[in-house]
Motif scaffolding. Structure first.
Motif: not given
Ligand SMILES: [Zn+2]
Length: 64
Positions: A5-12, A23-28
Motif C-alpha cells: 500500500k501507498c506509504k502516505n497514511n492519508k492515501c493508503m 508511494y502511489c503515482e498520485n502521491c509521487r
Molecule cells: Zn498515495
C-alpha cells in the motif's frame, strides 16, 4: 503475499503488483510538486535575505 500500500497514511492506495515505489503515482506527483514549491520558497527567502543584506551594506557604507 501481502499487498503493498501507498506509504502516505492519508492515501493508503493499493499499489500494483511489482510496483517499485513506496508511494502511489498520485502521491509521487504531489511530492514532486511540493519539492518544486519548496525550491521556490527557498529562492524567495534567499532573495529576501539578499535584499536585506544589500540594504544593510549600502546603509553602513560610508558615502564618499
Ligand atoms: Zn498515495
Amino acid at each position: 503475499m501481502k499487498e503493498k500500500k501507498c506509504k502516505n497514511n492519508k492515501c493508503m492506495r493499493v499499489l500494483p503488483k511489482g510496483y517499485k515505489f513506496d508511494y502511489c503515482e498520485n502521491c509521487r506527483n504531489e511530492q514532486a510538486k511540493n519539492v518544486k514549491n519548496a525550491g521556490k520558497g527557498l529562492l524567495g527567502i534567499v532573495g529576501l535575505v539578499g535584499g536585506i543584506a544589500i540594504a544593510i551594506i549600502t546603509k553602513k557604507a560610508p558615502k564618499a
